[in-house]
Write a protein that holds these residues in place. Structure first.
Motif, PDB file in Angstrom:
ATOM      1  N   ILE A 164       5.903  -5.204  11.112  1.00 42.81           N
ATOM      2  CA  ILE A 164       4.665  -4.448  11.295  1.00 42.81           C
ATOM      3  C   ILE A 164       4.294  -3.717  10.003  1.00 42.81           C
ATOM      4  CG2 ILE A 164       3.511  -2.680  12.689  1.00 42.81           C
ATOM      5  CD1 ILE A 164       4.559  -5.150  14.262  1.00 42.81           C
ATOM      6  N   CYS A 165       3.016  -3.795   9.626  1.00 42.98           N
ATOM      7  CA  CYS A 165       2.509  -3.035   8.482  1.00 42.98           C
ATOM      8  C   CYS A 165       1.382  -2.142   8.965  1.00 42.98           C
ATOM      9  CB  CYS A 165       2.002  -3.970   7.377  1.00 42.98           C
ATOM     10  SG  CYS A 165       1.273  -3.054   5.988  1.00 42.98           S
ATOM     11  N   ARG A 166       1.649  -0.849   8.973  1.00 38.10           N
ATOM     12  CA  ARG A 166       0.619   0.084   9.461  1.00 38.10           C
ATOM     13  C   ARG A 166      -0.544   0.190   8.490  1.00 38.10           C
ATOM     14  NH1 ARG A 166       4.939   4.663  10.540  1.00 38.10           N
ATOM     15  NH2 ARG A 166       5.754   3.542   8.751  1.00 38.10           N
ATOM     16  N   CYS A 167      -0.351  -0.228   7.247  1.00 38.80           N
ATOM     17  CA  CYS A 167      -1.431  -0.194   6.259  1.00 38.80           C
ATOM     18  C   CYS A 167      -2.280  -1.462   6.310  1.00 38.80           C
ATOM     19  CB  CYS A 167      -0.866  -0.018   4.860  1.00 38.80           C
ATOM     20  SG  CYS A 167       0.060   1.505   4.630  1.00 38.80           S
ATOM     21  N   GLY A 168      -1.886  -2.436   7.086  1.00 38.35           N
ATOM     22  CA  GLY A 168      -2.700  -3.648   7.228  1.00 38.35           C
ATOM     23  C   GLY A 168      -2.730  -4.533   5.999  1.00 38.35           C
ATOM     24  N   GLN A 179       0.881  -1.172   0.000  1.00 33.00           N
ATOM     25  CA  GLN A 179       0.000   0.000   0.000  1.00 33.00           C
ATOM     26  C   GLN A 179       0.913   1.215   0.000  1.00 33.00           C
ATOM     27  OE1 GLN A 179      -3.720  -0.289   1.988  1.00 33.00           O
ATOM     28  NE2 GLN A 179      -3.674   1.869   2.586  1.00 33.00           N
ATOM     29  N   CYS A 180       1.311   1.749   1.152  1.00 27.74           N
ATOM     30  CA  CYS A 180       2.275   2.860   1.115  1.00 27.74           C
ATOM     31  C   CYS A 180       3.661   2.366   0.735  1.00 27.74           C
ATOM     32  CB  CYS A 180       2.321   3.606   2.448  1.00 27.74           C
ATOM     33  SG  CYS A 180       3.351   2.828   3.709  1.00 27.74           S
ATOM     34  N   GLY A 181       3.953   1.098   1.058  1.00 25.20           N
ATOM     35  CA  GLY A 181       5.208   0.485   0.660  1.00 25.20           C
ATOM     36  C   GLY A 181       6.318   0.536   1.686  1.00 25.20           C
ATOM     37  N   TYR A 182       6.142   1.315   2.741  1.00 25.86           N
ATOM     38  CA  TYR A 182       7.274   1.564   3.629  1.00 25.86           C
ATOM     39  C   TYR A 182       7.818   0.305   4.283  1.00 25.86           C
ATOM     40  CZ  TYR A 182      10.490   4.294   6.253  1.00 25.86           C
ATOM     41  OH  TYR A 182      11.657   4.828   6.711  1.00 25.86           O
ATOM     42  N   CYS A 183       6.945  -0.586   4.683  1.00 31.40           N
ATOM     43  CA  CYS A 183       7.379  -1.798   5.396  1.00 31.40           C
ATOM     44  C   CYS A 183       7.794  -2.920   4.464  1.00 31.40           C
ATOM     45  CB  CYS A 183       6.231  -2.308   6.274  1.00 31.40           C
ATOM     46  SG  CYS A 183       4.890  -3.061   5.293  1.00 31.40           S
ATOM     47  N   GLN A 184       7.564  -2.729   3.157  1.00 33.53           N
ATOM     48  CA  GLN A 184       7.520  -3.890   2.268  1.00 33.53           C
ATOM     49  C   GLN A 184       8.872  -4.534   1.977  1.00 33.53           C
ATOM     50  OE1 GLN A 184       4.676  -5.418   0.968  1.00 33.53           O
ATOM     51  NE2 GLN A 184       3.485  -4.123   2.357  1.00 33.53           N
ATOM     52  N   SER A 185       9.953  -3.771   1.937  1.00 33.83           N
ATOM     53  CA  SER A 185      11.230  -4.459   1.710  1.00 33.83           C
ATOM     54  C   SER A 185      11.540  -5.367   2.888  1.00 33.83           C
ATOM     55  CB  SER A 185      12.360  -3.467   1.430  1.00 33.83           C
ATOM     56  OG  SER A 185      12.547  -2.595   2.509  1.00 33.83           O
TER      57      SER A 185
HETATM   58  S1  FES Z   1       2.370  -1.001   3.147  1.00 32.08           S
HETATM   59 FE1  FES Z   1       2.281   0.782   4.398  1.00 32.08          FE
HETATM   60  S2  FES Z   1       3.231   0.186   6.280  1.00 32.08           S
HETATM   61 FE2  FES Z   1       3.047  -1.652   5.148  1.00 32.08          FE
END
Ligand code: FES
Ligand code: FES
Length: 151
Positions: A131-135, A96-102
């Protein structure tokens, strides 16, 4: 200073032994695919692999990886498991936002390397530190199963 096998290539990193590996990757080598989240080993955004196992690079000192093999998101796609995981991630539009994805992908690769056909419970247990804040957890679970040949 440490010499590491980074994504298959021997690299000398000129930083102090107590510098977090995450800083060395991002600030000294300009490899920004590995993300800074909490800086305390609690969120998983900074996950890399050291000698094939998961490591939180924000709390792993550079000196601790001297002589070891380090794989990051920039290189994991060249491995058999990493390539399958990245394809499943794309096919399933996981981020989603991508921040956690790597970090999620690095942990998923470590999971599948040791357990090619994980159950939902296996996945939830192994990935609980990411943790994924976007769920995006349902899509992450589906992609791991697809990459592992279960789905
Ligand atoms: S995709 Fe946004 S924090 Fe996981
Ligand atoms: S930034 Fe390393 S675990 Fe959160």
């Amino acid at each position: 200073m440490a010499t590491v096998k980074l994504n298959g290539r021997s690299v000398r990193i000129d930083g102090p032994d107590d510098m977090p590996l995450l800083w060395a990757l991002r600030d000294l080598l300009a490899m920004t695919g590995t993300k800074f989240g909490c800086g305390q080993g609690l969120c998983g955004a900074c996950t890399v692999q050291v000698d094939g196992g998961m490591a939180r690079s924000c709390i792993t000192p550079l000196g601790a990886v001297a002589g070891k093999s380090v794989t990051t998101i920039e290189g994991v796609g060249r491995t058999r498991v990493g390539g399958a995981v990245q394809k499943a991630w794309l096919d399933g539009n996981v981020p989603q936002c991508g921040y956690c994805q790597s970090g999620q992908i690095m942990s998923a690769c470590a999971l599948l390397a040791s357990n090619p056909k994980p159950t939902d419970a296996d996945i939830d247990s192994f990935m609980s530190g990411n943790i994924c804040r976007c769920g995006t957890y349902p899509r992450i679970r589906a992609a791991i199963k697809k990459a592992g040949g279960v789905a």
